[in-house]
Design an enzyme around this catalytic site. Structure first.
Site, PDB file in Angstrom:
ATOM      1  CG  ASP A  11      -1.781   1.169   1.411  1.00  0.00           C
ATOM      2  OD1 ASP A  11      -1.522   2.194   0.744  1.00  0.00           O
ATOM      3  OD2 ASP A  11      -2.731   1.086   2.197  1.00  0.00           O
ATOM      4  CE1 TYR A 228      -3.540   0.005  11.630  1.00  0.00           C
ATOM      5  CE2 TYR A 228      -3.173   2.338  11.230  1.00  0.00           C
ATOM      6  CZ  TYR A 228      -3.779   1.154  10.898  1.00  0.00           C
ATOM      7  OH  TYR A 228      -4.604   1.112   9.819  1.00  0.00           O
ATOM      8  CE  LYS A 231      -5.072  -6.903  10.375  1.00  0.00           C
ATOM      9  NZ  LYS A 231      -4.814  -6.951  11.806  1.00  0.00           N
TER      10      LYS A 231
END
Ligand code: 13P
Ligand code: 13P
Ligand code: MG
Ligand code: MG
Length: 365
Positions: A11, A228, A231
């Site tokens: 991503d 974080y 995902k």
């Protein structure tokens, strides 16, 4: 001649938010890989996307974990990130965790699935690509394809598959692996595969001759980064026909939209919805989680395809079911099991809320 099929994804910026891929990024990736094909490094390539994830599908003869192929992927993601930054796309460079390339993109953020094999007389392969989930999402479908005779008739009636398959399983917490053989160790295997946030299938091999049948990306961005960073939307390569499950047996597990983790902020469970390429743009509550399937026939390393395998009304029922499940799960709001358990959430306010309220907890001992 041995051929390597490498699927490397990242991503590198979402459009809009985390929902879609800007077409310019796919053009930049294609231009870059075109150069590598012209120079002879790649035999062939295709650039696809699933949601906000850019998928580089490449064939070559350099084997798995080749530094030149990995550097090419890394450089492609860097070039795309530059363009994403110019357009102020969302989370530009999200999955690129390292500052400098160190020989292998594994551990640097991108997801990688690679397999080397001798191309058969006819070589059908299906490449699955998912968004808003994690590699544990492949556990159930891989078990169904390669170990469940109620899915794969070939396990019962095809002599070349009747011996069964071996599963290579990774423990992502303790960083260990184990191989388990089906059908005889099926119940042991399911103890692990059912715990899909910790144990993930890395590969599947045919027992009669050790031939590779499937390879999955098993990177865990959240653990690698220790914080974080998005995902780890996974990819999966599956070989099909002639001693492997038929194309229809490979696709059949996706007729059931099982619950997977990774929806909204990487912190919710939702149904795994099989969709056509054009519908791989998750928007409702940033989801629900999606999977696409690109079918190819390989021909001397050329990727003849892709065929958009879930662009078929026979998956409409699964999609409808997924929408019903999505609605049911959404009604739970911030409650488990829609929200993930505390230890699995990608981010949480728990420490700061605990800190604020610590003086107000009264011991009952
Ligand atoms: P065809 O007869 O169409 O080649 O199909 C073979 C098959 O059994 C596929 O599952
Ligand atoms: P991606 O991992 O696809 O960037 O999604 C992030 C997210 O959690 C959106 O809600
Ligand atoms: Mg994103
Ligand atoms: Mg994504």
């Amino acid at each position: 001649m041995k051929l390597t099929l490498s699927v490397i994804k990242a991503d590198i910026g979402g459009y809009v938010g985390h929902s879609h891929m800007h077409p310019r990024l796919m053009e930049v990736a294609s231009e870059t890989l075109d150069g590598a094909k012209a120079s002879g490094l790649l035999v062939d390539f295709k650039v696809l996307h699933c949601g906000d994830d850019l998928e580089l599908i490449m064939t070559h003869t350099k084997g798995e974990e080749d530094p030149d192929i990995h550097k090419l992927s890394w450089d492609t993601f860097l070039r795309c990130t530059e363009v994403a930054k110019e357009m102020k796309l969302y989370g530009a460079g999200q999955d690129l965790l390292a500052d400098a390339f160190s020989g292998n993109v594994k551990g640097m953020g991108p997801g990688v699935a690679e397999m080397e094999f001798e191309e058969r007389k006819s070589e059908p392969v299906i490449i699955f690509m998912a968004d808003k989930t994690s590699p544990g999402a492949w556990n159930k479908p891989l078990f169904r394809m390669f170990a469940d005779p109620f899915c794969t008739a070939g396990l019962v009636i095809d002599p070349s598959m009747h011996g069964g398959f071996r599963f290579d399983v990774l423990d992502v917490i303790d960083n260990k692996r184990i191989e388990l053989s089906c059908p005889e160790e099926m119940y042991d295997l399911l103890v692990f595969l059912g715990a899909s946030s910790r144990y993930m299938v890395r590969g599947v091999y045919r027992k009669s001759d050790g031939e590779v049948a499937a390879k999955a990306s098993v990177q865990r961005l959240n653990i690698m980064a220790g914080r974080y960073v998005g995902k780890d939307d996974p990819v999966l390569i599956v070989r099909s026909q002639s001693g492997f499950p038929a194309v229809g047996e490979v696709l059949e597990p996706f007729s059931f939209p099982h619950l997977v983790e990774g929806w909204m902020r990487g912190s919710h469970n939702g149904p795994f919805m099989p969709v056509s390429f054009k519908d791989a743009n998750p928007t409702r509550f940033d989801g629900p989680p999606r999977v696409i399937a690109a079918g190819f026939q390989l021909c001397g390393g050329m990727l003849v395809g892709p065929v958009d395998m879930f662009d078929d009304p026979s998956f409409d029922y699964a999609r409808q079911k997924a929408l019903e499940i999505a609605e049911y799960m959404r009604r739970h709001g911030p409650f488990e099991p829609h929200r993930l358990g505390l230890e699995e959430m990608e981010y949480t306010t728990l420490p700061s809320v605990m800190e604020k309220l610590k003086g107000r907890f009264e011991s009952l001992d």
